[in-house]
Design a protein around this motif. Structure first.
Motif, PDB file in Angstrom:
ATOM      1  N   ARG A   1     -11.028  -2.668  -5.790  1.00 26.36           N
ATOM      2  CA  ARG A   1     -10.952  -0.891  -6.074  1.00 26.36           C
ATOM      3  C   ARG A   1     -12.646  -0.693  -5.521  1.00 26.36           C
TER       4      ARG A   1
ATOM      5  N   THR B   1      -6.896  -4.267  -7.244  1.00 26.09           N
ATOM      6  CA  THR B   1      -5.855  -3.291  -7.210  1.00 26.09           C
ATOM      7  C   THR B   1      -5.141  -2.949  -5.955  1.00 26.09           C
TER       8      THR B   1
ATOM      9  N   SER C   1      -4.196   0.040  -4.626  1.00 29.13           N
ATOM     10  CA  SER C   1      -4.259   1.431  -4.355  1.00 29.13           C
ATOM     11  C   SER C   1      -4.383   1.628  -2.831  1.00 29.13           C
ATOM     12  N   HIS C   2      -5.122   0.895  -2.593  1.00 27.71           N
ATOM     13  CA  HIS C   2      -5.661   1.115  -0.900  1.00 27.71           C
ATOM     14  C   HIS C   2      -4.322   0.815  -0.055  1.00 27.71           C
TER      15      HIS C   2
ATOM     16  N   ARG D   1      -1.063   1.201  -1.149  1.00 32.48           N
ATOM     17  CA  ARG D   1      -0.144   2.069  -1.261  1.00 32.48           C
ATOM     18  C   ARG D   1      -0.745   3.260  -0.702  1.00 32.48           C
ATOM     19  N   THR D   2      -1.945   3.832  -0.718  1.00 27.95           N
ATOM     20  CA  THR D   2      -2.448   4.970   0.246  1.00 27.95           C
ATOM     21  C   THR D   2      -1.993   4.875   1.481  1.00 27.95           C
TER      22      THR D   2
END
Length: 276
Positions: free
Chosen positions: A36, A50, A52-53, A55-56
């Motif tokens: 993160r 995470t 998230s990176h 997925r982004t």
């Protein structure tokens, strides 16, 4: 501990150090992509796992990473196929036909490949502009073919020179043309060399940056190296998490292909010497 044991220990330590030295950048890239906080190496910053990176990068419409990756794969694959087939024709001619200055021809091809990209890009831009090819696949495919031809030619000449000419004569006696002999007889026998040349041409084209930067303007033809480099411009800051996630996704397929076919690559690169 005798001398033989000490030698094995030194070799093992050296191999381990080399492995860690080579893998450290990749491991840091992977850890940053899954963290993160990009500055997780600081003592006061915790490491929080995470996805998230990733997925982004895969879902963001402003980044266009999937389009960049698709462009890179298509352009590099087409370039590698054309380069290998063209180099195969040239390598077959060099190894099967007698003509003067054959060695000079091979050295000239090698010398031409040593011109730096920066010395050619302005002329290349003018040519592509005149043809109306700026921001198209062919604006990159043709330069990539020319850029990878010397490498593929030298690999295939080395391989074809080891194949007995009796196979050619047998095919010609059976009524095959020279092209059919090349495709039906030489290609299967030289499959490791052809595959090695194609894979290396693909990797060179996939990683190329300067031509792709100068000859493309948006995501419709832009490749992954340029797309990742322009992440900063898209976000107004340096999104290290997304940059490392994109680099990881881009690198993993090439690494896996290389690991799976490493024996073929080494065999293709080390078989025999040039018989020009």
């Amino acid at each position: 501990m005798n001398e033989e044991q000490g030698k094995k220990i030194l070799i093992g330590v050296g191999a381990l150090f080399t492995l860690l030295f080579c893998l450290a950048p990749f491991l840091y890239m992977l850890l940053t992509a899954l963290s993160r906080y990009a500055d997780f190496l600081r003592p006061e910053t915790p490491y929080v796992l995470t996805f998230s990176h990733i997925r982004t990068v895969l879902s963001s419409e402003s980044i266009h990473f999937v389009a960049h990756l698709r462009n890179s794969v298509v352009i590099s694959l087409v370039s590698a196929c054309i380069a290998v087939f063209t180099a195969s024709l040239a390598a077959y001619a060099v190894t099967r036909f007698a003509f003067p200055f054959k060695g000079l021809f091979m050295l000239t091809v090698l010398a031409l490949s040593m011109f730096p990209e920066i010395s050619l890009v302005s002329y290349l831009f003018a040519i592509m502009s005149g043809l109306g090819w700026i921001n198209t696949f062919q604006a990159l495919i043709f330069p990539y073919v020319a850029w990878t031809l010397p490498l593929t030619l030298w690999i295939l000449v080395s391989y074809f020179s080891q194949i007995p000419e009796d196979l050619d004569k047998a095919g010609l006696i059976d009524g095959c043309s020279r092209l059919r002999v090349l495709i039906k007889i030489i290609f299967p026998v030289a499959a490791p060399g052809v595959f090695s040349a194609g894979l290396l041409a693909f990797v060179v084209a996939f990683n190329e940056f300067l031509f792709a930067l100068m000859l493309t303007t948006d995501y419709t033809a832009r490749t992954v190296p340029v797309g990742i480099a322009l992440f900063e411009g898209l976000h107004g800051e340096t999104p290290w998490g997304e940059i490392m996630a994109a680099a990881t996704i881009t690198t993993l397929p090439v690494v896996l292909i290389t690991l799976v076919f490493q024996r073929r690559i080494i065999h293709g690169l080390t078989r025999g010497a040039i018989k020009a």
